[in-house]
Design a protein around this motif. Structure first.
Motif, PDB file in Angstrom:
ATOM      1  N   ARG A 163       0.858  -1.197   0.000  1.00 54.03           N
ATOM      2  CA  ARG A 163       0.000   0.000   0.000  1.00 54.03           C
ATOM      3  C   ARG A 163       0.893   1.246   0.000  1.00 54.03           C
ATOM      4  NH1 ARG A 163      -4.069   0.719   4.873  1.00 54.03           N
ATOM      5  NH2 ARG A 163      -2.085   1.079   5.930  1.00 54.03           N
ATOM      6  N   VAL A 164       1.082   1.838  -1.169  1.00 56.71           N
ATOM      7  CA  VAL A 164       1.979   2.972  -1.312  1.00 56.71           C
ATOM      8  C   VAL A 164       1.259   4.311  -1.166  1.00 56.71           C
ATOM      9  CG1 VAL A 164       3.611   1.701  -2.736  1.00 56.71           C
ATOM     10  CG2 VAL A 164       1.719   2.924  -3.837  1.00 56.71           C
ATOM     11  N   MET A 165      -0.053   4.278  -1.094  1.00 60.19           N
ATOM     12  CA  MET A 165      -0.841   5.500  -0.884  1.00 60.19           C
ATOM     13  C   MET A 165      -1.961   5.193   0.097  1.00 60.19           C
ATOM     14  SD  MET A 165      -2.736   7.900  -3.754  1.00 60.19           S
ATOM     15  CE  MET A 165      -4.282   6.981  -3.769  1.00 60.19           C
ATOM     16  N   HIS A 166      -2.090   6.021   1.135  1.00 63.96           N
ATOM     17  CA  HIS A 166      -3.080   5.790   2.199  1.00 63.96           C
ATOM     18  C   HIS A 166      -3.650   7.145   2.597  1.00 63.96           C
ATOM     19  CE1 HIS A 166      -3.935   4.048   6.500  1.00 63.96           C
ATOM     20  NE2 HIS A 166      -5.034   4.279   5.802  1.00 63.96           N
ATOM     21  N   LEU A 167      -4.739   7.534   1.933  1.00 64.63           N
ATOM     22  CA  LEU A 167      -5.321   8.861   2.114  1.00 64.63           C
ATOM     23  C   LEU A 167      -6.745   8.763   2.645  1.00 64.63           C
ATOM     24  CD1 LEU A 167      -4.312  10.378  -1.355  1.00 64.63           C
ATOM     25  CD2 LEU A 167      -2.968  10.377   0.750  1.00 64.63           C
ATOM     26  N   SER A 168      -7.151   9.786   3.365  1.00 69.11           N
ATOM     27  CA  SER A 168      -8.553   9.925   3.736  1.00 69.11           C
ATOM     28  C   SER A 168      -8.878  11.406   3.839  1.00 69.11           C
ATOM     29  CB  SER A 168      -8.863   9.216   5.064  1.00 69.11           C
ATOM     30  OG  SER A 168      -8.133   9.792   6.138  1.00 69.11           O
TER      31      SER A 168
ATOM     32  N   LEU B 174      -3.906   2.871  -2.472  1.00 71.88           N
ATOM     33  CA  LEU B 174      -3.368   2.282  -3.696  1.00 71.88           C
ATOM     34  C   LEU B 174      -2.338   1.230  -3.314  1.00 71.88           C
ATOM     35  CD1 LEU B 174      -3.264   2.471  -6.855  1.00 71.88           C
ATOM     36  CD2 LEU B 174      -1.152   3.751  -6.530  1.00 71.88           C
ATOM     37  N   LEU B 175      -2.527   0.014  -3.840  1.00 76.91           N
ATOM     38  CA  LEU B 175      -1.580  -1.072  -3.639  1.00 76.91           C
ATOM     39  C   LEU B 175      -0.967  -1.444  -4.983  1.00 76.91           C
ATOM     40  CD1 LEU B 175      -4.121  -1.544  -1.512  1.00 76.91           C
ATOM     41  CD2 LEU B 175      -2.802  -3.573  -0.940  1.00 76.91           C
ATOM     42  N   VAL B 176       0.322  -1.774  -4.970  1.00 77.94           N
ATOM     43  CA  VAL B 176       1.021  -2.152  -6.200  1.00 77.94           C
ATOM     44  C   VAL B 176       1.812  -3.431  -5.961  1.00 77.94           C
ATOM     45  CG1 VAL B 176       1.220   0.250  -6.960  1.00 77.94           C
ATOM     46  CG2 VAL B 176       3.097  -0.791  -5.669  1.00 77.94           C
ATOM     47  N   PRO B 177       2.044  -4.217  -7.018  1.00 71.91           N
ATOM     48  CA  PRO B 177       2.848  -5.431  -6.868  1.00 71.91           C
ATOM     49  C   PRO B 177       4.338  -5.083  -6.846  1.00 71.91           C
ATOM     50  CG  PRO B 177       2.119  -5.203  -9.131  1.00 71.91           C
ATOM     51  CD  PRO B 177       1.495  -4.075  -8.379  1.00 71.91           C
TER      52      PRO B 177
ATOM     53  N   GLU C  64      -1.545  -3.297 -12.919  1.00 73.55           N
ATOM     54  CA  GLU C  64      -0.457  -3.117 -11.959  1.00 73.55           C
ATOM     55  C   GLU C  64      -0.868  -2.298 -10.752  1.00 73.55           C
ATOM     56  OE1 GLU C  64       0.158  -2.049 -15.344  1.00 73.55           O
ATOM     57  OE2 GLU C  64       0.755  -4.086 -15.865  1.00 73.55           O
ATOM     58  N   GLN C  65      -2.164  -2.163 -10.499  1.00 72.24           N
ATOM     59  CA  GLN C  65      -2.623  -1.383  -9.352  1.00 72.24           C
ATOM     60  C   GLN C  65      -3.925  -1.951  -8.793  1.00 72.24           C
ATOM     61  OE1 GLN C  65      -3.093   2.748 -10.507  1.00 72.24           O
ATOM     62  NE2 GLN C  65      -0.902   3.161 -10.358  1.00 72.24           N
ATOM     63  N   CYS C  66      -4.077  -1.814  -7.503  1.00 69.94           N
ATOM     64  CA  CYS C  66      -5.345  -2.093  -6.823  1.00 69.94           C
ATOM     65  C   CYS C  66      -5.718  -0.850  -6.041  1.00 69.94           C
ATOM     66  CB  CYS C  66      -5.201  -3.298  -5.887  1.00 69.94           C
ATOM     67  SG  CYS C  66      -6.626  -3.553  -4.780  1.00 69.94           S
ATOM     68  N   GLN C  67      -6.830  -0.244  -6.425  1.00 71.21           N
ATOM     69  CA  GLN C  67      -7.305   0.942  -5.702  1.00 71.21           C
ATOM     70  C   GLN C  67      -8.458   0.549  -4.781  1.00 71.21           C
ATOM     71  OE1 GLN C  67      -7.471   4.901  -7.584  1.00 71.21           O
ATOM     72  NE2 GLN C  67      -7.057   3.849  -9.523  1.00 71.21           N
TER      73      GLN C  67
ATOM     74  N   THR D  92       8.125  -5.513  -7.618  1.00 67.26           N
ATOM     75  CA  THR D  92       8.908  -6.256  -8.606  1.00 67.26           C
ATOM     76  C   THR D  92      10.388  -6.037  -8.328  1.00 67.26           C
ATOM     77  OG1 THR D  92       8.903  -4.411 -10.172  1.00 67.26           O
ATOM     78  CG2 THR D  92       7.110  -5.995 -10.347  1.00 67.26           C
ATOM     79  N   ALA D  93      11.220  -6.924  -8.832  1.00 67.96           N
ATOM     80  CA  ALA D  93      12.660  -6.857  -8.595  1.00 67.96           C
ATOM     81  C   ALA D  93      13.227  -5.532  -9.073  1.00 67.96           C
ATOM     82  CB  ALA D  93      13.346  -8.012  -9.313  1.00 67.96           C
ATOM     83  N   GLY D  94      13.978  -4.875  -8.197  1.00 66.08           N
ATOM     84  CA  GLY D  94      14.612  -3.614  -8.542  1.00 66.08           C
ATOM     85  C   GLY D  94      13.714  -2.401  -8.439  1.00 66.08           C
ATOM     86  N   MET D  95      12.457  -2.584  -8.128  1.00 69.12           N
ATOM     87  CA  MET D  95      11.498  -1.474  -8.052  1.00 69.12           C
ATOM     88  C   MET D  95      11.711  -0.699  -6.751  1.00 69.12           C
ATOM     89  SD  MET D  95       7.354  -1.906  -8.262  1.00 69.12           S
ATOM     90  CE  MET D  95       6.212  -0.543  -8.277  1.00 69.12           C
ATOM     91  N   THR D  96      11.848   0.612  -6.840  1.00 70.53           N
ATOM     92  CA  THR D  96      12.038   1.453  -5.647  1.00 70.53           C
ATOM     93  C   THR D  96      10.963   2.521  -5.513  1.00 70.53           C
ATOM     94  OG1 THR D  96      13.487   2.972  -6.864  1.00 70.53           O
ATOM     95  CG2 THR D  96      14.535   1.122  -5.694  1.00 70.53           C
ATOM     96  N   GLU D  97      10.226   2.781  -6.600  1.00 73.91           N
ATOM     97  CA  GLU D  97       9.188   3.808  -6.580  1.00 73.91           C
ATOM     98  C   GLU D  97       7.934   3.293  -7.273  1.00 73.91           C
ATOM     99  OE1 GLU D  97      11.721   7.963  -6.699  1.00 73.91           O
ATOM    100  OE2 GLU D  97      11.190   7.011  -8.607  1.00 73.91           O
ATOM    101  N   ALA D  98       6.830   3.986  -7.031  1.00 72.18           N
ATOM    102  CA  ALA D  98       5.565   3.628  -7.663  1.00 72.18           C
ATOM    103  C   ALA D  98       4.845   4.892  -8.100  1.00 72.18           C
ATOM    104  CB  ALA D  98       4.694   2.828  -6.694  1.00 72.18           C
ATOM    105  N   GLU D  99       4.148   4.792  -9.227  1.00 67.74           N
ATOM    106  CA  GLU D  99       3.329   5.903  -9.703  1.00 67.74           C
ATOM    107  C   GLU D  99       1.939   5.790  -9.083  1.00 67.74           C
ATOM    108  OE1 GLU D  99       4.356   8.481 -11.457  1.00 67.74           O
ATOM    109  OE2 GLU D  99       6.368   7.593 -11.468  1.00 67.74           O
TER     110      GLU D  99
END
Length: 440
Positions: free
Chosen positions: A185-190, A354-357, A331-334, A359-366
């Protein structure tokens, strides 16, 4: 409801009947209706409380507030998760005040009563001063049911409700191919919002608003009515499949011209040259499917192997009764949710995760609010309209929610007039009617 012959497409076997009950303003504005929901709706349904990943060790807890109620979910010594009402049995003080935490004991800030992670009273002041002797070991926190699905923790206040997976049916089976169990979960807003919680539920139960409220999506999501597939389930949940990686068929130039942004960049990222699809932009969807099948594994998307072609490119929008939406893209679950205000029927709390899978080498998410680190995000709460975005598409939805709430207070509004593609809105309200009036 109008005539049955129309362009709206419902899957065979999933076009369920509706009664045609009139949807009037009362349910959006009255305290009496709100009290019926508090009594007959919210205690009977399953609620999303948090993420399994938030509870790593025994004693870790996550709190979820729902209207005037509050629930604490706690990791146990055996790895299971139990949930309790967030109220001290001594004199009712709220025990946990923060969203997250962890401790060997849950301690009441009023008189210092302490409870073990399994909810048993372990310490009180002056234990011999109680009628019947020391209450430790005999007094327990009031427990509610807690079950998990994928990365999510759910709870239910009704001991007689269906098990969670039965309640969610058929969506766990429909979503299994995405493999969301370890997503982050890379985004957690309310945000606090000035409209009734059902207004956004109605909005998410139809796509009729997309051409007017979200016109920028038309270059890469096909919102054409004949290309959108609707389903309604016996469980009360609904869903909608919209073709992604394809421009809308509502605008001919989008099909016969050049591939427009952002679809051109998305296709290029998978080695598909947008110029090759000028004049036939609809065909680029199949090319992206082929590219993802060929390149997905080497780019770390191990879940692609279990996904259907449709899941690789399209948007699966699931509206779970009564107030939870799960929108899946490749590539996203909202997670989008509205919950009631504690006292005011014309306000609510809107959640956007927002949740993202990984992956190897991944450091950021859009994300809808920009690029963020690949890590479980801290919770950010705001008030809608204060200048903090909760996602550009969600901002648009909430803007219309505010003006709709105002219009529903007009004496001139006599009840909703719905198209067939808004049938899921009708069914949602009829099921809601059955709950609040004690027919379920």
């Amino acid at each position: 409801m109008g005539v049955e012959t129309s362009a709206s497409r419902y899957s065979e076997g999933f076009d369920l009947p509706v009664r045609g009950d009139l949807i009037t303003a009362e349910r959006y504005i009255s305290h009496e209706w709100m009290e019926l929901e508090n009594k007959n709706l919210w205690p009977q349904v399953w609620h999303l409380g948090g993420l399994v990943a938030e509870l790593e060790e025994e004693g870790d807890f996550v709190r979820h507030n729902l209207g005037k109620e509050s629930i604490v979910m706690v990791r146990q010594a055996d790895g299971s998760i139990r949930a309790f009402f967030n109220s001290c049995p001594h004199r009712g003080n709220r025990l946990v005040l923060g969203d997250l935490g962890g401790s060997p004991r849950i301690t009441c800030s009023y008189h210092g009563w302490q409870f073990t992670p399994d909810g048993v009273l372990a310490h009180v002041q002056d234990p011999d001063d109680f009628e019947g002797g020391n209450p430790c070991g005999r007094v327990k926190l009031a427990e509610v049911r807690s079950e998990t699905w994928g990365p999510f923790i759910f709870y239910c206040m009704d001991p007689n409700a269906k098990p969670l997976l039965e309640w969610l049916d058929p969506l766990p089976d429909r979503l299994i191919g995405y493999g969301i169990g370890d997503w982050v979960r890379v985004m957690h807003l309310s945000a606090d919002a000035h409209f009734n919680w059902k207004i956004i539920r109605d909005n998410f139960n139809e796509s009729y608003h997309l051409p007017t409220i979200h016109p920028e999506l038309a270059t890469f999501i096909n919102d054409g009515l004949a290309d959108t597939l609707f389903e309604m389930y016996e469980s009360g949940h609904n869903s909608m499949w919209m073709k992604g990686h394809q421009a809308t068929t509502r605008i001919e130039a989008y099909q016969t011209g050049e591939v427009l942004a952002p679809l051109d960049a998305i296709a290029s990222a998978w080695g598909v040259d947008p110029a090759d699809y000028a004049g036939r932009t609809g065909d680029i969807r199949a090319a992206v499917i082929e590219a993802k099948r060929r390149l997905g594994a080497e780019r770390g998307y191990r879940n692609y192997a279990s996904m259907t072609d449709q899941q690789l490119v399209d948007y699966f929008h699931c509206t779970l009764f009564p107030n939870l939406t799960i929108t899946m893209s490749p590539e996203q679950c909202q997670i989008l949710r509205t919950e009631p205000h504690p006292t005011d029927p014309e306000k609510c709390v809107f959640d956007h995760w927002l949740l993202v899978p990984p992956t190897a080498g991944m450091t950021e998410a859009e994300t809808p609010i920009g690029t963020v680190p690949l890590a479980h995000a801290e919770h950010r709460h705001s008030v809608y309209g204060d200048g903090q975005s909760i996602g550009y598409v969600a901002d648009q939805d909430l803007s219309i929610g505010t003006t709709q709430q105002q219009g529903l207070n007009s004496r001139g509004f006599k009840g909703c007039i719905l198209s067939r593609q808004e049938k899921r809105v009708q069914r949602f309200h009829e099921l809601l009617d059955d709950y609040v009036h004690g027919r379920v």
